[in-house]
Design an enzyme around this catalytic site. Sequence first.
Site, mmCIF file in Angstrom:
data_model
loop_
_atom_site.group_PDB
_atom_site.id
_atom_site.type_symbol
_atom_site.label_atom_id
_atom_site.label_comp_id
_atom_site.label_asym_id
_atom_site.label_seq_id
_atom_site.Cartn_x
_atom_site.Cartn_y
_atom_site.Cartn_z
ATOM 1 C CB CYS A 57 -0.960 19.027 4.342
ATOM 2 S SG CYS A 57 -1.088 17.290 3.897
ATOM 3 C CB CYS B 259 -2.606 15.432 7.112
ATOM 4 S SG CYS B 259 -0.901 14.858 6.905
ATOM 5 C CG ASP C 192 -7.383 14.338 -8.448
ATOM 6 O OD1 ASP C 192 -6.161 14.361 -8.246
ATOM 7 O OD2 ASP C 192 -8.069 15.392 -8.620
ATOM 8 C CG HIS D 176 2.982 15.595 6.007
ATOM 9 N ND1 HIS D 176 1.983 16.129 5.228
ATOM 10 C CD2 HIS D 176 4.065 16.386 5.815
ATOM 11 C CE1 HIS D 176 2.431 17.202 4.607
ATOM 12 N NE2 HIS D 176 3.702 17.380 4.942
ATOM 13 N N GLY E 293 4.728 21.529 -10.743
ATOM 14 C CA GLY E 293 3.344 21.916 -10.479
ATOM 15 C C GLY E 293 2.719 21.192 -9.309
ATOM 16 C CG HIS F 35 0.480 14.105 2.279
ATOM 17 N ND1 HIS F 35 0.087 14.085 3.605
ATOM 18 C CD2 HIS F 35 0.653 12.804 1.917
ATOM 19 C CE1 HIS F 35 0.022 12.834 4.035
ATOM 20 N NE2 HIS F 35 0.361 12.036 3.014
ATOM 21 C CG HIS G 245 -0.100 13.560 -4.389
ATOM 22 N ND1 HIS G 245 0.480 14.624 -3.732
ATOM 23 C CD2 HIS G 245 -0.423 14.009 -5.626
ATOM 24 C CE1 HIS G 245 0.494 15.679 -4.530
ATOM 25 N NE2 HIS G 245 -0.038 15.339 -5.693
ATOM 26 C CG HIS H 184 -1.600 12.434 -9.839
ATOM 27 N ND1 HIS H 184 -2.739 13.199 -9.771
ATOM 28 C CD2 HIS H 184 -0.598 13.205 -9.362
ATOM 29 C CE1 HIS H 184 -2.427 14.395 -9.276
ATOM 30 N NE2 HIS H 184 -1.138 14.428 -9.022
HETATM 31 P P1 5GP Z 1 -0.571 17.812 -7.612
HETATM 32 O O1 5GP Z 1 -0.990 19.019 -8.400
HETATM 33 O O2 5GP Z 1 0.031 18.209 -6.285
HETATM 34 O O3 5GP Z 1 0.267 16.836 -8.369
HETATM 35 O O4 5GP Z 1 -1.891 16.994 -7.324
HETATM 36 C C1 5GP Z 1 -2.797 17.325 -6.314
HETATM 37 C C2 5GP Z 1 -4.094 16.683 -6.691
HETATM 38 O O5 5GP Z 1 -4.916 16.660 -5.549
HETATM 39 C C3 5GP Z 1 -4.857 17.393 -7.799
HETATM 40 O O6 5GP Z 1 -5.069 16.515 -8.887
HETATM 41 C C4 5GP Z 1 -6.170 17.814 -7.117
HETATM 42 O O7 5GP Z 1 -7.281 17.690 -7.964
HETATM 43 C C5 5GP Z 1 -6.251 16.871 -5.934
HETATM 44 N N1 5GP Z 1 -6.924 17.441 -4.780
HETATM 45 C C6 5GP Z 1 -6.665 18.647 -4.180
HETATM 46 N N2 5GP Z 1 -7.484 18.824 -3.127
HETATM 47 C C7 5GP Z 1 -8.262 17.705 -3.057
HETATM 48 C C8 5GP Z 1 -9.304 17.314 -2.161
HETATM 49 O O8 5GP Z 1 -9.684 18.020 -1.222
HETATM 50 N N3 5GP Z 1 -9.888 16.098 -2.409
HETATM 51 C C9 5GP Z 1 -9.489 15.294 -3.420
HETATM 52 N N4 5GP Z 1 -10.132 14.117 -3.562
HETATM 53 N N5 5GP Z 1 -8.515 15.628 -4.279
HETATM 54 C C10 5GP Z 1 -7.905 16.829 -4.092
HETATM 55 ZN ZN ZN Z 2 0.006 15.717 4.968
#
Ligand code: 5GP
Ligand code: ZN
Length: 111
Positions: A2, A5, A28, A44, A90, A95, A97, A99
Site C-alpha cells: 500500500c 507502506c 498530508d 500494516h 471516505g 492503512h 491513519h 489525521h
Molecule cells: P483518507 O481519505 O483515507 O482518510 O486519507 C488519506 C490521506 O492520505 C488523504 O488526506 C491524502 O491526501 C493522503 N495521501 C494520499 N497519498 C499520499 C501520499 O502519497 N503522500 C502523502 N503525504 N499523503 C498522501
Molecule cells: Zn500499508
Amino acid sequence: MCVFCEIINGNIPSQCLYEDEYVYAFRDINPQAPVHFLVIPKQHIESAGKITAENSDLVAKCFEVIPKLAAEQGLSNGYRIISNCGPDAGQSVEHLHFHVLGGKSMGEKLV
Ligand code: 5GP
Ligand code: ZN
C-alpha cells in the site's frame, strides 16, 4: 504494497515529522488545514475496523506521538484527530491513519 507502506519504506518520498520503531508521522500531501499531518503505525493495519487486542498497543503508540507533534507544530489552541474507516467514511488509503488538523478554527463540526 500500500501507498503508506511504500512511504514507510522510503520508496515514496514524504515530509517526515516523526519516526520510531512503531510509528511514522508525515505531512498530508493535500492539506486541509494550515497544519495537517498523518500518524500511522508501521505495521500494516487496514483501518480502525481492524484494531484488536493484539495490535491496539500500536494505536496507543500513535496517540502518544500526537500530543508531542501537535505541540511541536504549534497547535496550542487545539486540533482535531480524524480516522476515516471504510467506504462510507471516505477512507481512500487502506492503512490505518490518524489525521491531525489544526492551525485554524475548524468551524463546522460533524459531531
Ligand atoms: P483518507 O481519505 O483515507 O482518510 O486519507 C488519506 C490521506 O492520505 C488523504 O488526506 C491524502 O491526501 C493522503 N495521501 C494520499 N497519498 C499520499 C501520499 O502519497 N503522500 C502523502 N503525504 N499523503 C498522501
Ligand atoms: Zn500499508
